[in-house]
Enzyme design. Structure first.
Site, PDB file in Angstrom:
ATOM      1  N   ASP A   1       0.826  -1.207   0.000  1.00  0.00           N
ATOM      2  CA  ASP A   1       0.000   0.000   0.000  1.00  0.00           C
ATOM      3  C   ASP A   1       0.860   1.256   0.000  1.00  0.00           C
ATOM      4  OD1 ASP A   1      -2.165  -1.652   0.201  1.00  0.00           O
ATOM      5  OD2 ASP A   1      -2.616  -1.184   2.294  1.00  0.00           O
TER       6      ASP A   1
ATOM      7  N   ASN B   1     -20.138  -5.221   3.050  1.00  0.00           N
ATOM      8  CA  ASN B   1     -20.535  -3.991   3.724  1.00  0.00           C
ATOM      9  C   ASN B   1     -21.815  -3.485   3.064  1.00  0.00           C
ATOM     10  OD1 ASN B   1     -19.837  -2.529   1.389  1.00  0.00           O
ATOM     11  ND2 ASN B   1     -17.824  -1.976   2.176  1.00  0.00           N
TER      12      ASN B   1
ATOM     13  N   THR C   1     -21.862  -5.353   7.318  1.00  0.00           N
ATOM     14  CA  THR C   1     -21.200  -4.359   8.147  1.00  0.00           C
ATOM     15  C   THR C   1     -21.581  -2.964   7.666  1.00  0.00           C
ATOM     16  OG1 THR C   1     -19.205  -4.387   6.764  1.00  0.00           O
ATOM     17  CG2 THR C   1     -19.267  -5.911   8.629  1.00  0.00           C
TER      18      THR C   1
ATOM     19  N   ALA D   1      -8.639  -1.007   6.130  1.00  0.00           N
ATOM     20  CA  ALA D   1      -8.518  -2.344   6.738  1.00  0.00           C
ATOM     21  C   ALA D   1      -9.501  -2.588   7.878  1.00  0.00           C
ATOM     22  CB  ALA D   1      -7.096  -2.626   7.210  1.00  0.00           C
ATOM     23  N   ALA D   2     -10.424  -1.667   8.122  1.00  0.00           N
ATOM     24  CA  ALA D   2     -11.398  -1.885   9.198  1.00  0.00           C
ATOM     25  C   ALA D   2     -12.252  -3.123   8.915  1.00  0.00           C
ATOM     26  CB  ALA D   2     -12.287  -0.660   9.367  1.00  0.00           C
TER      27      ALA D   2
ATOM     28  N   ASP E   1     -11.565  -5.610   6.842  1.00  0.00           N
ATOM     29  CA  ASP E   1     -10.713  -6.807   6.826  1.00  0.00           C
ATOM     30  C   ASP E   1     -10.393  -7.264   8.241  1.00  0.00           C
ATOM     31  OD1 ASP E   1     -10.639  -6.687   4.046  1.00  0.00           O
ATOM     32  OD2 ASP E   1      -8.822  -5.464   4.035  1.00  0.00           O
TER      33      ASP E   1
END
Length: 303
Positions: free
Chosen positions: A13, A185, A221, A250-251, A253
């Site tokens: 990243d 999500n 989510t 990454a929340a 994940d």
């Protein structure tokens, strides 16, 4: 201890911190830049292993230094990387992440070696899949490889969890027929079902659509609000922990990896596992970056 297989992407990243997202055609300065490990698969695998799961990762990287950087990270966390192989034609995946001052992000992905994962790679990992409790996969790797892995899992009574991200409108029936749980999500859920997620009633309606597709359990989510769940026997909502977010990268994940480490195969502790996963995510969003922000079990369980 749960035995978890994660099939998914490995990325490096590049994180660009900005005051706000630029408008089309606008040039603006960044506040700062950083490079870190990422990829939905790698993030979820790290979240699972840091929460105590015996974690095996199936992925693919390139030959360059970025690959070594990622492999060293996996080894440090004690992950089984016997099935992280090297592409002969593509470099390690890359992600370019813009994060604004409110912690919201926009992400561009270069698939690279992640797109070179083949059914032969999955067959090479067949023994590990057969020995696992569950396997988790996303859509940053070729869908045929996910189908192949889930078929092996289903034939051997291994639970399958699909994180349909990045979302596609028409998920192949061959994949849905071997998916036990789906975890989108709210945006991904709307793309797949056509139902806009606004409240618990719309989440219930979305879950019914997923059930029609053949899955047995659904978690949707919804960011800092929390997460909704539904099975054939129960449904409900688990609230998120209220924190000030520095970076939401990454929340989701972190939630899925942490959940995979704690969830019982019969869903008997579903709310408890989701609460644990919500807390893991709440800790992750308070730190800028992806994998460096993913917490360990001792931190998640602390008061």
């Amino acid at each position: 201890m749960k035995k978890v297989i994660i099939l998914g992407s490995t990325n490096v990243d590049t994180i660009l911190n900005v005051q706000r997202f630029p408008q089309p055609g606008e040039t603006m300065a960044m506040n700062s830049m950083a490079v870190a490990g990422g990829g939905k698969g790698a993030n979820q695998a790290i979240a699972a292993v840091r929460s105590g799961a015996e974690t095996t990762f199936i992925s693919k990287v390139g030959h360059e230094g970025a690959a070594n950087f990622m492999l060293d990270t996996f080894k440090e966390d004690g992950m089984n990387i016997d099935h992280v192989t090297t592409s002969e034609t593509a470099g390690t995946g890359q992600a370019y992440i813009m994060v604004d001052e409110n912690g919201q992000n926009s992400i561009l992905i270069y698939g690279g070696a992640n797109q070179d994962i083949t059914n032969e790679d999955i067959q090479a990992a067949k023994g590990s899949i057969k020995a696992a409790d569950r396997i988790v996969a996303q859509f940053e790797v070729p869908i045929p490889s996910v189908i192949e892995a889930f078929k092996i899992a289903r034939e051997n009574d291994v639970q399958t969890i699909l994180n349909p991200a990045p979302a596609i409108k028409n998920i192949p029936d061959d994949l849905l027929s071997v998916t036990d749980m789906i975890v989108p999500n709210e945006t991904e859920s709307e793309i797949i079902t056509g139902i806009k997620v606004t409240d618990e009633a719309s989440m219930e309606a979305s879950a019914k659509e997923f059930f029609k597709m053949g899955v047995k359990a659904v978690i949707i989510t919804v960011g800092d609000r929390g997460s909704f769940y539904a099975t054939s026997e129960q449904s409900g909502f688990v609230n998120a922990f209220k924190v000030k977010a520095a970076d939401t990268t990454a929340a989701g994940d972190t939630f899925i990896g942490a959940l995979s480490s704690k969830l019982e195969l019969d869903y008997s502790n579903l709310e408890e596992a989701m609460t644990y996963a919500n807390k893991a995510s709440s800790l992750a969003v308070q730190i800028k970056g992806a994998q460096n922000s993913i917490p360990y079990a001792k931190d998640i369980l602390a008061d």
